[in-house]
Write an enzyme that holds these catalytic residues in place. Structure first.
Site, PDB file in Angstrom:
ATOM      1  N   LYS A 116       1.051 -39.624 -27.121  1.00  0.00           N
ATOM      2  CA  LYS A 116      -0.231 -39.675 -26.399  1.00  0.00           C
ATOM      3  C   LYS A 116      -0.450 -41.026 -25.751  1.00  0.00           C
ATOM      4  CE  LYS A 116      -2.729 -35.713 -27.924  1.00  0.00           C
ATOM      5  NZ  LYS A 116      -3.951 -35.055 -28.335  1.00  0.00           N
ATOM      6  N   LYS A 198       6.894 -28.390 -26.448  1.00  0.00           N
ATOM      7  CA  LYS A 198       5.934 -27.450 -27.038  1.00  0.00           C
ATOM      8  C   LYS A 198       4.924 -26.975 -25.986  1.00  0.00           C
ATOM      9  CE  LYS A 198       1.893 -29.852 -28.700  1.00  0.00           C
ATOM     10  NZ  LYS A 198       0.807 -29.918 -29.629  1.00  0.00           N
ATOM     11  N   LYS A 201      -1.796 -27.176 -23.783  1.00  0.00           N
ATOM     12  CA  LYS A 201      -2.858 -26.859 -22.818  1.00  0.00           C
ATOM     13  C   LYS A 201      -3.003 -27.954 -21.775  1.00  0.00           C
ATOM     14  CE  LYS A 201      -6.184 -28.391 -26.242  1.00  0.00           C
ATOM     15  NZ  LYS A 201      -6.253 -27.907 -27.584  1.00  0.00           N
TER      16      LYS A 201
HETATM   17  P1  ATP Z   1      -2.607 -30.883 -26.450  1.00  0.00           P
HETATM   18  O1  ATP Z   1      -1.758 -29.877 -25.798  1.00  0.00           O
HETATM   19  O2  ATP Z   1      -3.745 -31.351 -25.607  1.00  0.00           O
HETATM   20  O3  ATP Z   1      -1.847 -31.979 -27.132  1.00  0.00           O
HETATM   21  P2  ATP Z   1      -2.745 -29.018 -28.540  1.00  0.00           P
HETATM   22  O4  ATP Z   1      -2.593 -27.754 -27.768  1.00  0.00           O
HETATM   23  O5  ATP Z   1      -1.586 -29.550 -29.307  1.00  0.00           O
HETATM   24  O6  ATP Z   1      -3.351 -30.139 -27.622  1.00  0.00           O
HETATM   25  P3  ATP Z   1      -4.398 -29.369 -30.877  1.00  0.00           P
HETATM   26  O7  ATP Z   1      -5.879 -29.295 -30.979  1.00  0.00           O
HETATM   27  O8  ATP Z   1      -3.741 -30.690 -31.049  1.00  0.00           O
HETATM   28  O9  ATP Z   1      -3.978 -28.752 -29.512  1.00  0.00           O
HETATM   29  O10 ATP Z   1      -3.763 -28.337 -31.908  1.00  0.00           O
HETATM   30  C1  ATP Z   1      -4.485 -27.398 -32.627  1.00  0.00           C
HETATM   31  C2  ATP Z   1      -3.606 -26.631 -33.568  1.00  0.00           C
HETATM   32  O11 ATP Z   1      -2.675 -25.843 -32.837  1.00  0.00           O
HETATM   33  C3  ATP Z   1      -2.770 -27.523 -34.496  1.00  0.00           C
HETATM   34  O12 ATP Z   1      -2.733 -26.978 -35.786  1.00  0.00           O
HETATM   35  C4  ATP Z   1      -1.426 -27.507 -33.861  1.00  0.00           C
HETATM   36  O13 ATP Z   1      -0.411 -27.702 -34.831  1.00  0.00           O
HETATM   37  C5  ATP Z   1      -1.345 -26.114 -33.266  1.00  0.00           C
HETATM   38  N1  ATP Z   1      -0.483 -26.091 -32.090  1.00  0.00           N
HETATM   39  C6  ATP Z   1      -0.667 -26.765 -30.930  1.00  0.00           C
HETATM   40  N2  ATP Z   1       0.305 -26.486 -30.048  1.00  0.00           N
HETATM   41  C7  ATP Z   1       1.136 -25.599 -30.662  1.00  0.00           C
HETATM   42  C8  ATP Z   1       2.325 -24.918 -30.272  1.00  0.00           C
HETATM   43  N3  ATP Z   1       2.871 -25.086 -29.077  1.00  0.00           N
HETATM   44  N4  ATP Z   1       2.896 -24.074 -31.142  1.00  0.00           N
HETATM   45  C9  ATP Z   1       2.355 -23.883 -32.360  1.00  0.00           C
HETATM   46  N5  ATP Z   1       1.237 -24.487 -32.807  1.00  0.00           N
HETATM   47  C10 ATP Z   1       0.628 -25.327 -31.971  1.00  0.00           C
END
Ligand code: ATP
Ligand code: LTN
Length: 332
Positions: A116, A198, A201
């Site tokens: 980040k 991964k 969003k």
């Molecule tokens: P950003 O994409 O902005 O970094 P994010 O999509 O990772 O955000 P978070 O709020 O950090 O969102 O994650 C929320 C939950 O979703 C956490 O438990 C995280 O482990 C899970 N998560 C996020 N992205 C993935 C993914 N690609 N696959 C599986 N689990 C995910």
């Protein structure tokens, strides 16, 4: 009197935009599933959200929508507590205390901080660095036994365990040491455009992710464009990241094993496979989207829910905070 033997679960998610299929399969679907067997406490991590700059009106909107969306997914307020982090001040209070039991070196090793701070090089704030202490506070305040998360949060959970053990060692047993619950499939849903990254969003390429609120047309289109390989055979194997990812998504939704999926698509091309995965995703999300539209139209109901849930969470959190402050040596 309530005599519950159930183990406790705590998890949170940041209300920073529309949730993706990765958030849903990696974390949120588990939140719902676990409610019958555990005493669950869930929250929107809006204090965490400001480690990245947020526009005030947008943060308010995202938080309310996230609250409605999680209810639409099946978080049941008869069974679980579901609150908004900033409405329970104990989170900030314990986070400060835990900052002083966490080493600079430990925080420097967090890969999410490294990622980040590269992504937001103009705003590498102290909150982004100490964020795992706030996350540890979130978990430890509720004496959680288990924490459902996606694989990317494992390192933060390990830090929470280390801090809990350290504090318990310095004083006396105070915190339950939490364990992660990471789903077998879906723990790491990859980008549809670059299956080595991964699904996120914040991806600037919207074709890389499916949002939980994407319409059926958009979902089918994004699926059809998903990157695969030139082999044209549906099998789970090394080097087939794109296909592996789609198989993981399909497996997570249909609960079929990889072998069953390979058999189902034997002799068929990627076109048929992508259509099937797309349709499974559309059908999985359809009831959630419908329920979301009803809930988001009823702001008064949503407000009533989060207002009722904050004191329920606070009742648990304040007990732990009190215990911690006494042990440290604060006059009570
Ligand atoms: P950003 O994409 O902005 O970094 P994010 O999509 O990772 O955000 P978070 O709020 O950090 O969102 O994650 C929320 C939950 O979703 C956490 O438990 C995280 O482990 C899970 N998560 C996020 N992205 C993935 C993914 N690609 N696959 C599986 N689990 C995910
Ligand atoms: N750090 C998590 C969100 C989060 C969380 C938590 C998850 C904040 N506090 C406590 C589990 C338990 C994230 O960014 N995905």
């Amino acid at each position: 009197m309530e005599t519950t033997q159930k183990k406790r679960i705590l998890s949170m998610i940041q209300p920073t935009g529309t949730f993706t299929l990765g958030n849903y399969l990696g974390a949120l679907k588990n939140f719902v599933r676990l409610q019958d067997d555990y005493e669950c406490v869930y929250a929107l991590a809006d204090l965490h959200a400001i480690t990245v700059r947020q526009e005030p009106a947008q943060l308010r909107k995202n938080t309310l929508e996230a609250y409605a969306l999680l209810l639409a997914m099946g978080i049941d307020l008869e069974k679980s507590i579901f609150f908004i982090q900033s409405q329970v001040p104990e989170h900030s209070q314990l986070a400060w205390l835990l900052n002083c039991y966490t080493q600079f070196g430990e925080l420097s090793r967090m890969t999410q901080f490294k990622d980040k701070s590269q992504k937001h090089a103009d705003n590498i704030n102290a909150g982004l660095f100490t964020y795992p202490c706030l996350m540890a506070a979130d978990i430890l305040l509720y004496q959680a036994d288990y924490v459902p998360i996606g694989a990317d949060q494992k390192q933060h959970l390990e830090l929470a365990r280390d801090v809990a053990e350290r504090f318990n060692g310095i004083y006396s047993p105070t915190f339950t040491v939490p364990a992660p619950i990471i789903p077998k499939h879906g723990a790491r849903v990859m980008s549809l455009q670059d299956p080595t990254k991964k699904m996120s969003k914040s991806d600037e390429n919207v074709n890389g992710f499916i949002a939980v609120l994407d319409s059926p047309d958009v979902i089918m289109r994004k699926m059809k464009r998903a990157v695969t390989d030139s082999e044209s055979q549906v099998r789970f194997a090394e080097g087939k990241d794109g296909v592996n990812n789609l198989m993981g998504i399909y497996s997570c939704i249909t609960e079929k094993s990889m072998e069953e999926i390979e058999a189902e698509f034997a002799g068929k091309g990627y076109g048929d496979f992508k259509t099937a995965v797309g349709e499974a995703v559309v059908e999985e999300l359809r009831p959630i989207q419908e329920k979301f539209q009803q809930l988001i139209a009823d702001k008064a109901y949503l407000e009533q829910c989060y207002r009722e849930n904050a004191p329920k969470a606070q009742a648990i959190a304040s007990r732990t905070l009190s215990k911690v402050m006494k042990k440290i040596g604060y006059l009570r």
